[in-house]
Motif scaffolding. Structure first.
Motif, short mmCIF file in Angstrom:
data_model
loop_
_atom_site.label_atom_id
_atom_site.label_comp_id
_atom_site.label_asym_id
_atom_site.label_seq_id
_atom_site.Cartn_x
_atom_site.Cartn_y
_atom_site.Cartn_z
N GLY A 135 0.79 -1.22 0.00
CA GLY A 135 0.00 0.00 0.00
C GLY A 135 0.83 1.27 0.00
O GLY A 135 1.95 1.31 -0.50
N ILE A 136 0.25 2.33 0.58
CA ILE A 136 0.88 3.64 0.57
C ILE A 136 0.85 4.25 1.97
O ILE A 136 0.03 3.89 2.79
CB ILE A 136 0.17 4.59 -0.43
N ALA A 137 1.73 5.16 2.24
CA ALA A 137 2.93 5.44 1.48
C ALA A 137 4.08 4.67 2.11
O ALA A 137 4.14 4.51 3.33
CB ALA A 137 3.24 6.93 1.48
N THR A 138 5.02 4.23 1.28
CA THR A 138 6.11 3.39 1.74
C THR A 138 6.84 4.00 2.92
O THR A 138 7.20 3.30 3.88
CB THR A 138 7.12 3.16 0.60
N ASP A 139 7.08 5.31 2.86
CA ASP A 139 7.90 5.99 3.86
C ASP A 139 7.11 6.57 5.02
O ASP A 139 7.68 7.24 5.89
CB ASP A 139 8.71 7.11 3.19
N THR A 145 3.85 1.03 10.28
CA THR A 145 3.23 -0.26 10.54
C THR A 145 4.28 -1.36 10.62
O THR A 145 4.22 -2.24 11.48
CB THR A 145 2.19 -0.59 9.45
N ALA A 146 5.27 -1.29 9.74
CA ALA A 146 6.35 -2.28 9.76
C ALA A 146 7.12 -2.22 11.07
O ALA A 146 7.48 -3.27 11.64
CB ALA A 146 7.28 -2.05 8.57
N ALA A 164 4.09 2.12 -2.61
CA ALA A 164 4.34 3.33 -3.40
C ALA A 164 4.59 4.51 -2.48
O ALA A 164 4.02 4.60 -1.39
CB ALA A 164 3.15 3.62 -4.32
N ALA A 165 5.46 5.40 -2.94
CA ALA A 165 5.75 6.64 -2.24
C ALA A 165 5.67 7.80 -3.23
O ALA A 165 5.56 7.60 -4.44
CB ALA A 165 7.14 6.58 -1.59
N GLY A 171 10.81 6.20 -1.34
CA GLY A 171 10.43 4.80 -1.25
C GLY A 171 11.63 3.90 -1.02
O GLY A 171 11.59 2.99 -0.18
N ARG A 172 12.70 4.15 -1.75
CA ARG A 172 13.92 3.35 -1.61
C ARG A 172 14.51 3.50 -0.21
O ARG A 172 14.95 2.53 0.41
CB ARG A 172 14.93 3.75 -2.68
N TRP A 173 14.53 4.72 0.30
CA TRP A 173 15.05 4.99 1.64
C TRP A 173 14.27 4.18 2.68
O TRP A 173 14.87 3.53 3.56
CB TRP A 173 14.93 6.49 1.93
N ALA A 174 12.95 4.19 2.59
CA ALA A 174 12.14 3.46 3.56
C ALA A 174 12.34 1.96 3.44
O ALA A 174 12.43 1.24 4.45
CB ALA A 174 10.66 3.81 3.37
#
Length: 209
Positions: A135-139, A145-146, A164-165, A171-174
């Motif tokens: 889901g959204i947003a990755t960051d 939640t993670a 998605a971010a 997104g890559r950072w997260a």
């Protein structure tokens, strides 16, 4: 569809043996009327297609699908109103992921799906010890939640093609944080199948004495 606040009578009353995954779909029931929504929409649509395919695999495996969703700041709202609101102007992203009757739906007041929700109570009743976060947003909401899931010892798969971010960099950072600090699997669904991930996570569990 099951509302976590009004659970389906077939949901076990007691905690079950923990040995299966659940798919969490985070904030994809969405009006996309927030700032920067246009930036995230293309990536969210691509993620929605991946989530739909992954959802099919989860359902075929007999595992639960749980929607975890913001309330859009509408504190008097509930599941059906949130879905209707998101679909009001035609919404391909939400439309491709409409909850089914057998899905659970949890409304969250803040970023994490665990904060002030029934999710920590529901997961043990469903026998879940592994979570696939999408889901959204990755960051933001996926990341928070993670973190809460990791603190509760859930194995995590956060497929990079199912989140998605606003930007690829965020997104890559997260994803790097979740992989390096939370031991999350982040490879895409094109490289890891549901069955492979479940089997590997079982192998990685410490032996019971």
């Amino acid at each position: 569809m099951h509302d976590a606040q009004h659970p389906d009578p077939t949901t076990p009353a007691r905690d079950q043996k923990a040995d299966r995954p659940a798919l969490l779909i985070i904030d994809m029931i969405n009006r996309f009327d927030f700032p920067q929504a246009e930036q995230i929409k293309p990536a969210a649509l691509a993620a929605a297609r991946t989530i739909a395919a992954l959802r099919g695999a989860v359902e075929r495996a007999g595992c639960p699908v749980i929607f975890v969703n913001d309330n859009f700041g509408e504190w008097h709202s509930e599941r059906s109103r949130l879905i209707d609101s998101a679909m009001r102007d035609g919404n391909e992203i939400t439309g491709s992921l409409t909850p089914n009757d057998d899905d659970y739906f949890i409304i969250k007041p803040q970023f994490s799906g665990f904060y002030a929700t029934n999710l920590p109570v529901l997961l043990p009743k469903l026998g879940v010890n592994r979570l696939i976060l999408t889901g959204i947003a990755t960051d933001i909401c996926v990341l928070f939640t993670a973190a809460d899931a990791h603190m509760r010892d859930y194995d995590l798969w956060i497929p990079e093609d199912a989140v998605a971010a606003e930007t690829r960099e965020r997104g890559r950072w997260a994803l790097e944080i979740m992989a390096n600090s939370m031991s999350a699997e982040t490879r895409p669904t094109s490289e890891v199948s549901l069955a492979d991930w479940v089997e590997r996570s079982r192998e990685d569990q410490p032996a019971q004495s």
